[in-house]
Structure formats: structure tokens, C-alpha cells
Enzyme design. Sequence first.
Site, mmCIF file in Angstrom:
data_model
loop_
_atom_site.group_PDB
_atom_site.id
_atom_site.type_symbol
_atom_site.label_atom_id
_atom_site.label_comp_id
_atom_site.label_asym_id
_atom_site.label_seq_id
_atom_site.Cartn_x
_atom_site.Cartn_y
_atom_site.Cartn_z
ATOM 1 N N VAL A 83 0.916 1.049 7.112
ATOM 2 C CA VAL A 83 2.319 1.155 6.723
ATOM 3 C C VAL A 83 2.735 2.610 6.827
ATOM 4 C CG1 VAL A 83 3.974 0.891 4.827
ATOM 5 C CG2 VAL A 83 2.196 -0.829 5.165
ATOM 6 N N GLY A 128 2.047 7.576 4.781
ATOM 7 C CA GLY A 128 1.567 6.314 5.337
ATOM 8 C C GLY A 128 0.304 5.883 4.621
ATOM 9 N N LYS A 129 -0.121 4.687 4.875
ATOM 10 C CA LYS A 129 -1.397 4.225 4.313
ATOM 11 C C LYS A 129 -1.890 3.053 5.133
ATOM 12 C CE LYS A 129 -3.912 5.247 0.629
ATOM 13 N NZ LYS A 129 -3.885 6.557 -0.059
ATOM 14 N N GLY A 130 -3.209 2.901 5.156
ATOM 15 C CA GLY A 130 -3.798 1.766 5.848
ATOM 16 C C GLY A 130 -4.798 1.069 4.949
#
Length: 438
Positions: A83, A128-130
Amino acid sequence: MSEKTKFATLYYYKNKKKMSNATIHSNLNPLDSMMKRFDEAAKIIGLDESAYDTLKYPAKIVTVHLPVIMDNGKVKVFEGHRVQHSTTLGPSKGGIRYSMDVTLDEVKALAAWMTWKTAVVGIPYGGGKGGIKCDPKSMSKGELERLTRAYAASMSDVFGPDKDIPAPDMNTGQQEMAWIVDEYSKIKGQYTPAVITGKPISMGGSLGRVEATGRGVMVCTRSALAKMGLKPEECTCVVQGFGNVGSISAKLIEMLGVKIVGISDVTGGYYNPEGISVEEAMAYSKNNGNLGGYTGGKNISNAELLELECDILVPAAMEDQITDANAGNIKAKLIVEGANGPTSANADKILNDKGIIVVPDILANAGGVTVSYFEWVQNRMGYFWTEERVNRRADRVMKSAFDVVFDTGKKHVVSLRTAAYIVAIDKVATTQKFRGVF
Ligand code: GLU
């Protein structure tokens, strides 16, 4: 009614329903918690509606399904997300976590927190992040490598040194970062270390990166104690979580002269009012894989640990550990959030009313991403700094971010958490105005 007041009122009514729901449930999901704080700060600064609506949603969401051949020859399909909440201040930045608890809502909240975090410390990144839903502890190294490479390959058009730069998060570290750089570089046909941070030193990682988050927690603790007029050598501290962030925070806070009286990991809490030697506990955990059987403290539950008599509490495990169900029982005077989202929004008022000072996650644990930024800078220069230089610069960033948040809190008469959101949202919204929208 001024435009500012009109919008503030609008937010209030728009979110009133959600806010009252929050007090009914004893737990909010991380996305609700993030939004509740965002709403509160947006209201105070009278954020205009277009900026509010833009920042409320992630800019991009990518979900992938990754078929991976397991050691038994069978194919298992894993779900992964990335995201990108915002790229207003620069490329999106944030870690990748491996856990069975990964959900899209959680990743969305974590991505937004990265936007606020990078803005609070003033580094030129968005957020962001995953996450991949998997149980890394039950997987072999080969399975983890195949899964990580599959994720990197499917995200090769999403990631990029000027687009989106991942890093370690829960259950990922240097090895996963190394596989991602390798896979990405193969696909792009050129070695690209700046696509990811938290790499092994030999692959362009930065000295001081492993310790950076814990170090930032220590700097925030030191600054907060000074503002509160407390002497470190007269304070006790409890740390929840003994992974990278918890153990290093504990070690560095102990080095300030604070007595560490409680630590914990998945095997439970360990309490010793006489003080725990963090170095011994770290060695024990390293040799045994966890703290199970550690005899340096009385074995208690993780819930009991949070409610121990102490001056400083560092939640450095995971989200939603302090909620409206236990906030009333917390005895610490100062909470420094090593984890992302350890306090759910419905606990904020209880802690504030009790006069507990909370250094919020988006400030307290920003030391990690700050040194990630230094790693990226060094990769792009092709010139590497000494550990001393990295630490000195990171400490300076953390200390001045703390001071700005503290002064903002004083100016608006709000908690440090709301102040940190005000600083961050204001910076992102102002920049967005300069950049313009469609
Ligand atoms: N996962 C860390 C965090 O939540 C580090 C992110 C990064 O270095 O990009 O802040």
C-alpha cells in the site's frame, strides 16, 4: 462561521458516529485508530476538505497472490499487499511484514503511519507498507526465499529507488532485504541497492541501521524524561517485546542509567524489581531462540507486564496492546511507543486523563526510517559513513523532531500524539497544495 470552523465542524459531525462507536468496542482495528487520530488533528488545524479527503485514502493498493513451491512439492498460494498511502513528500517508504495477522486494513493503517512518521522527522519520503500473510516461523529458509523472491518479482514495477522503497518490519530483516535487492536487480538488469533499506552491510546497508529504531526510542525517552524533570538513574522501565526494537531499546535505555525491571516476548513477561541485565537476557534469547525458561525474572503474563509498577513503559511488540480495557491500570508515568500502533485510539483519553505522557509511535520509532533514509542517501552517493556519523545525525533528527512535537503540543494544548499528527498532516497538506491536484 469562518471556513476553518465550518470544516472543523463538518469533520466532527462526519466522524461523530465513528467516534462514539469507538467507545463501545474495547478494541479498534489499527485503521480506525489511525483515522481517529487523523480526524482529531485535522479538526484542530482546520484542514481543508480536499486535503482531508485526499489523505484519508491510500494513493495506491496492490494485492498479489503468490504461488510458491513448498518443500513437500505442493504449491501454496500466499496473499501479499503493498500500500502506498502518499507520495507527496517523496517516494513512498516503509517496511514489509510477514505475519498471519496481516490484513489489508492493517497494511493501510501502517502505510498511513509511515506518511506521518517520515513527515514528523522531516525526511523526503511519503508512506507505504507491505505485508504477506504467512507464518514465517513454520517455513524453511528455502520456502521463505522463494516466497520473498516471488513477492519482489511481482512488485518489481511497484518498487523503485524513486518510487517506493521497502525495508524490514515484523519478522523480516537483512536476509529478506538481500533477496529482494537481488531479485529486483536481476529483473531490472542492473544492481540497484537504493531500492530497499535495511540491507546487509556488505550489500550497501548502513552501519547503525539495525540499532536505529531502538536508538530513536532511547533518544525520545531521554528527551521526555528531561521535560518531565525525571532523572534516568532514579527511574524504572518495562519493555514489552524483545525483538529488534524491544531488546535494543531496553539495552540503550539501561545505558542511560534506568533500571529495566520487566521484559517480555511470545513466551510471556519476566519481572525483577532488582533489575534485569539486558545483555544477559539478549544472550539467553539468542541462544534459546526466545526468552522461554529465562530465570533472571519472575515469569508473568504479557497482560500483567503492562500493568507493572514502573516509571517508563515501552510497548515494542505489536498493535493494540494498550486499549480501553487495560489503560486504566497502567502505572507508568511515561509511555514511549516502540511498536507501530501499540495503543488503540480508545485508550488515548484514559491515558491523558491519568496524566501519562505518551511519546507516539510516529515519533518514537522513527529512528529506523531515519537511518533508512541515510542508507538510501549513502547508496546514491556510493560513499559510506562511519557508525558514529550515522548515530550523531540520527540523534539530531530525533531530538529536534521531539522538540518540535513538544512545542506544538504546548501551543495547541494537546497530547504529544495529537501534536505529532498536527506537525505531519500540516506538512503533507501544505506540500500537496504546492504540488496541486487534478
Ligand atoms: N518498518 C520500520 C517502520 O515501521 C522501518 C521502515 C523503513 O525503514 O522504511 O518504521
